[in-house]
Design an enzyme around this catalytic site. Structure first.
Site, short mmCIF file in Angstrom:
data_model
loop_
_atom_site.label_atom_id
_atom_site.label_comp_id
_atom_site.label_asym_id
_atom_site.label_seq_id
_atom_site.Cartn_x
_atom_site.Cartn_y
_atom_site.Cartn_z
N CYS A 80 -35.17 -24.81 62.11
CA CYS A 80 -36.51 -25.51 62.77
C CYS A 80 -36.11 -26.88 62.60
O CYS A 80 -35.14 -27.41 62.24
CB CYS A 80 -37.63 -25.02 62.07
N HIS A 113 -26.11 -20.58 42.66
CA HIS A 113 -27.22 -20.79 41.44
C HIS A 113 -28.58 -20.50 41.67
O HIS A 113 -29.40 -20.60 40.60
CB HIS A 113 -27.02 -22.11 41.09
#
Length: 133
Positions: A80, A113
């Site tokens: 977007c 992570h």
């Protein structure tokens, strides 16, 4: 024009068989280019929009989120204008982890992570690039 400086295989999980991709109207042309680039490597399923008409990013995030939740061997990419709104919209779905990525490093780190291993990468149109190396 997009540029991608690497074809980093670490961004693709071993169990990922397909990518669901969508955008709002601001990210439409970037989605089309990214889709063409990725389709050489993996099955890409485009959930729209299919023309550059005004679209609400929450609706597009919903379409892709539902498919990724249903299809355990898939991954989602949303694009977007800023990347923020579509990330927030996707993260409202239970089990979805959408991470806004600006480059290969942030995409890799989000998967390594931040537990975005199987779900989503979202991009702002200002930072997505592709280049065949």
């Amino acid at each position: 024009m997009f540029r991608c400086r690497t074809r980093d295989k670490s961004l693709r999980g071993d169990s990922m068989k397909r990518i669901y991709i969508s955008s709002d109207h601001a990210g439409y042309s970037y989605k089309e280019q990214l889709k063409d680039y990725l389709s050489n490597e993996i099955e890409v399923i485009d959930l729209g929009p299919f023309e550059e008409t005004r679209r609400n990013y929450p609706t597009q995030a919903k379409h892709v989120s539902e498919k990724v939740i249903e299809d355990k061997e898939s991954f989602g990419i949303l694009i977007c204008g800023s990347g923020v709104g579509i990330s927030i919209a996707a993260n409202k779905f239970k089990g979805i982890r959408a991470a806004l990525c600006h480059n290969i490093l942030t995409a890799r780190l989000s998967r390594e992570h931040n537990d975005a291993k199987r779900y989503f990468l979202t991009f702002s149109l200002a930072y997505v690039w592709i280049e065949v190396s």
